[in-house]
Design a protein around this motif. Structure first.
Motif, PDB file in Angstrom:
ATOM      1  N   GLU A  99      -8.781  -3.346   1.756  1.00  0.00           N
ATOM      2  CA  GLU A  99      -9.729  -2.373   1.191  1.00  0.00           C
ATOM      3  C   GLU A  99      -9.925  -1.179   2.132  1.00  0.00           C
ATOM      4  OE1 GLU A  99     -13.304  -4.485   0.268  1.00  0.00           O
ATOM      5  OE2 GLU A  99     -12.310  -5.661  -1.299  1.00  0.00           O
ATOM      6  N   LEU A 100     -10.024  -1.477   3.425  1.00  0.00           N
ATOM      7  CA  LEU A 100     -10.205  -0.395   4.403  1.00  0.00           C
ATOM      8  C   LEU A 100      -8.987   0.528   4.414  1.00  0.00           C
ATOM      9  CD1 LEU A 100     -11.610   1.024   6.750  1.00  0.00           C
ATOM     10  CD2 LEU A 100     -10.719  -0.735   8.284  1.00  0.00           C
ATOM     11  N   GLU A 101      -7.806  -0.072   4.504  1.00  0.00           N
ATOM     12  CA  GLU A 101      -6.575   0.736   4.557  1.00  0.00           C
ATOM     13  C   GLU A 101      -6.431   1.570   3.283  1.00  0.00           C
ATOM     14  OE1 GLU A 101      -3.900   0.671   6.828  1.00  0.00           O
ATOM     15  OE2 GLU A 101      -4.482  -0.939   8.186  1.00  0.00           O
TER      16      GLU A 101
ATOM     17  N   SER B 183      -8.854   2.570   1.259  1.00  0.00           N
ATOM     18  CA  SER B 183      -9.881   3.628   1.249  1.00  0.00           C
ATOM     19  C   SER B 183      -9.493   4.784   2.145  1.00  0.00           C
ATOM     20  CB  SER B 183     -11.221   3.093   1.751  1.00  0.00           C
ATOM     21  OG  SER B 183     -11.668   2.096   0.920  1.00  0.00           O
ATOM     22  N   LEU B 184      -8.950   4.428   3.301  1.00  0.00           N
ATOM     23  CA  LEU B 184      -8.568   5.469   4.254  1.00  0.00           C
ATOM     24  C   LEU B 184      -7.432   6.323   3.680  1.00  0.00           C
ATOM     25  CD1 LEU B 184      -9.284   6.541   7.014  1.00  0.00           C
ATOM     26  CD2 LEU B 184      -7.722   4.895   8.039  1.00  0.00           C
ATOM     27  N   LYS B 185      -6.467   5.666   3.102  1.00  0.00           N
ATOM     28  CA  LYS B 185      -5.338   6.398   2.499  1.00  0.00           C
ATOM     29  C   LYS B 185      -5.838   7.323   1.386  1.00  0.00           C
ATOM     30  CE  LYS B 185      -0.741   5.436   0.600  1.00  0.00           C
ATOM     31  NZ  LYS B 185       0.258   5.687   1.622  1.00  0.00           N
TER      32      LYS B 185
ATOM     33  N   ALA C  21      -8.912   8.483   1.026  1.00  0.00           N
ATOM     34  CA  ALA C  21      -9.755   9.550   1.588  1.00  0.00           C
ATOM     35  C   ALA C  21      -8.889  10.665   2.169  1.00  0.00           C
ATOM     36  CB  ALA C  21     -10.666   8.977   2.670  1.00  0.00           C
ATOM     37  N   ILE C  22      -7.812  10.294   2.851  1.00  0.00           N
ATOM     38  CA  ILE C  22      -6.918  11.307   3.426  1.00  0.00           C
ATOM     39  C   ILE C  22      -6.302  12.140   2.306  1.00  0.00           C
ATOM     40  CG2 ILE C  22      -4.733  11.638   4.678  1.00  0.00           C
ATOM     41  CD1 ILE C  22      -5.503   9.136   6.352  1.00  0.00           C
ATOM     42  N   LYS C  23      -5.864  11.460   1.277  1.00  0.00           N
ATOM     43  CA  LYS C  23      -5.215  12.153   0.154  1.00  0.00           C
ATOM     44  C   LYS C  23      -6.189  13.101  -0.556  1.00  0.00           C
ATOM     45  CE  LYS C  23      -1.935  12.622  -3.005  1.00  0.00           C
ATOM     46  NZ  LYS C  23      -0.722  13.341  -2.669  1.00  0.00           N
TER      47      LYS C  23
ATOM     48  N   LYS D  52      -9.361  14.196   0.587  1.00  0.00           N
ATOM     49  CA  LYS D  52     -10.282  15.050   1.335  1.00  0.00           C
ATOM     50  C   LYS D  52      -9.618  15.954   2.376  1.00  0.00           C
ATOM     51  CE  LYS D  52     -13.971  11.617   0.858  1.00  0.00           C
ATOM     52  NZ  LYS D  52     -14.839  10.651   1.531  1.00  0.00           N
TER      53      LYS D  52
ATOM     54  N   MET E 230       0.824  -1.208   0.000  1.00  0.00           N
ATOM     55  CA  MET E 230       0.000   0.000   0.000  1.00  0.00           C
ATOM     56  C   MET E 230       0.865   1.269   0.000  1.00  0.00           C
ATOM     57  SD  MET E 230      -3.094   0.701   2.611  1.00  0.00           S
ATOM     58  CE  MET E 230      -2.195   1.677   3.781  1.00  0.00           C
ATOM     59  N   ASP E 231       1.954   1.218   0.736  1.00  0.00           N
ATOM     60  CA  ASP E 231       2.868   2.359   0.777  1.00  0.00           C
ATOM     61  C   ASP E 231       3.996   2.217  -0.234  1.00  0.00           C
ATOM     62  OD1 ASP E 231       1.372   3.388   2.872  1.00  0.00           O
ATOM     63  OD2 ASP E 231       2.570   2.380   4.397  1.00  0.00           O
TER      64      ASP E 231
ATOM     65  N   GLU F 227       6.293   0.032  -0.359  1.00  0.00           N
ATOM     66  CA  GLU F 227       7.552  -0.266   0.329  1.00  0.00           C
ATOM     67  C   GLU F 227       7.899  -1.750   0.255  1.00  0.00           C
ATOM     68  OE1 GLU F 227       9.698   1.784   1.919  1.00  0.00           O
ATOM     69  OE2 GLU F 227       8.566   3.630   1.632  1.00  0.00           O
TER      70      GLU F 227
END
Lengths: 204, 72
Positions: free
Chosen positions: B28-30, B32-34, B36-38, B40, B1-2, B4
């Motif tokens: 999927e959660l992680e 989506s959260l990433k 959304a942060i990017k 919003k 996800m990152d 790395e």
């Protein structure tokens, strides 16, 4: 006066220095302001922090190596500036709806927060930016920093280790912990606001 | 996800993810959260700050250009 002259003599007024500043530093102003705003939780403090950081960056411009990653260099100055000068006076996070984050936090070695299973991707997708921002702002500052650096600014783990001056292993563990706390906070918030109640497991 | 993980680690994870519902949901959660942060949580630097920094710097450079010859 002697002090002022000494400081001013360190500043490079050459056109070359100004060119580096304009070309390499100014394009990162939005990102710096965003980071400063998340750290201070206050627009005026964020503006002052960015301004101080820019002036400090210009003062030390001769130690910047052109071609290296200016954004990481600037973020490191900003972070140090915040820790040294702004941390004490910065406003606390909004504590109305997200105070459980502070309550649940005791240290990086704590067990995993309990509500993560209650949060689903669809719930996060439905949330407004303001709700996610508030949850981030309610995190303790070290966790807030790493979330912003990684998820918003997309720095690598190695760059974050340099910016935060911590080992790369600590970057990994702190990021994991920060995300767990954020999910826990958002799950509790989602539940309290009735977000996708049918998809929540209802465990407490 | 990152971004790395090594190619081998990523391949192993993706192969395992499809057979593991908790892994899929967690991923999927992680993600989506990433995302959304990017998407919003960004704020634009106010124009007046941009102008103020340039003005302060310009004044500082002028001041130094005048002062340095006096003290050298």
């Amino acid at each position: 006066m002697t002090m002022d002259v000494q400081v001013e003599n360190e500043i490079d007024p050459s056109p070359h220095a100004r060119q580096i500043f304009e070309k390499e530093f100014m394009p990162h102003l939005d990102a710096m302001y965003n980071f400063a705003l998340r750290l201070t939780n206050d627009e005026d403090d964020a503006q002052d922090l960015v301004q101080d950081t820019c002036l400090k960056a210009y003062r030390f411009i001769n130690s910047f190596e052109p071609g290296t990653y200016a954004k990481a260099w600037l973020f490191r100055i900003l972070k140090n500036n915040f820790i040294n000068d702004y941390r004490k006076k910065s406003r606390g996070p909004s504590k109305v709806e997200f105070e459980w984050v502070e309550q649940s936090f005791a240290g990086e070695d704590d067990p995993e927060p309990s509500h993560q299973a209650d949060l689903h991707a669809e719930t996060v997708n439905e949330m407004l930016g303001d709700e996610i921002t508030k949850a981030i702002q309610a995190l303790p500052v070290d966790f807030r920093m790493i979330i912003i650096l990684c998820d918003l600014e997309e720095f690598s783990y190695e760059e974050m280790a340099k910016i935060l001056n911590i080992p790369i292993g600590t970057v990994r563990s702190r990021l994991h912990r920060a995300r767990a706390l954020l999910k826990d906070s958002l799950a509790t918030y989602a539940k309290s606001k009735g977000y996708k109640a049918d998809t929540l497991s209802g465990n407490d | 996800m990152d971004k790395e993980a090594s190619p081998e680690e990523e391949a192993a994870f993706l192969a395992n993810k499809d057979q593991c519902i908790p892994c899929q949901e967690g991923y999927e959660l992680e993600t989506s959260l990433k995302k959304a942060i990017k998407e919003k949580c960004t704020s634009k630097c106010p124009d007046e700050l941009f102008t103020r920094i340039k003005e302060k710097l310009f004044l500082l450079i002028i001041l130094i250009s005048i002062l340095i010859p006096l003290f050298c």
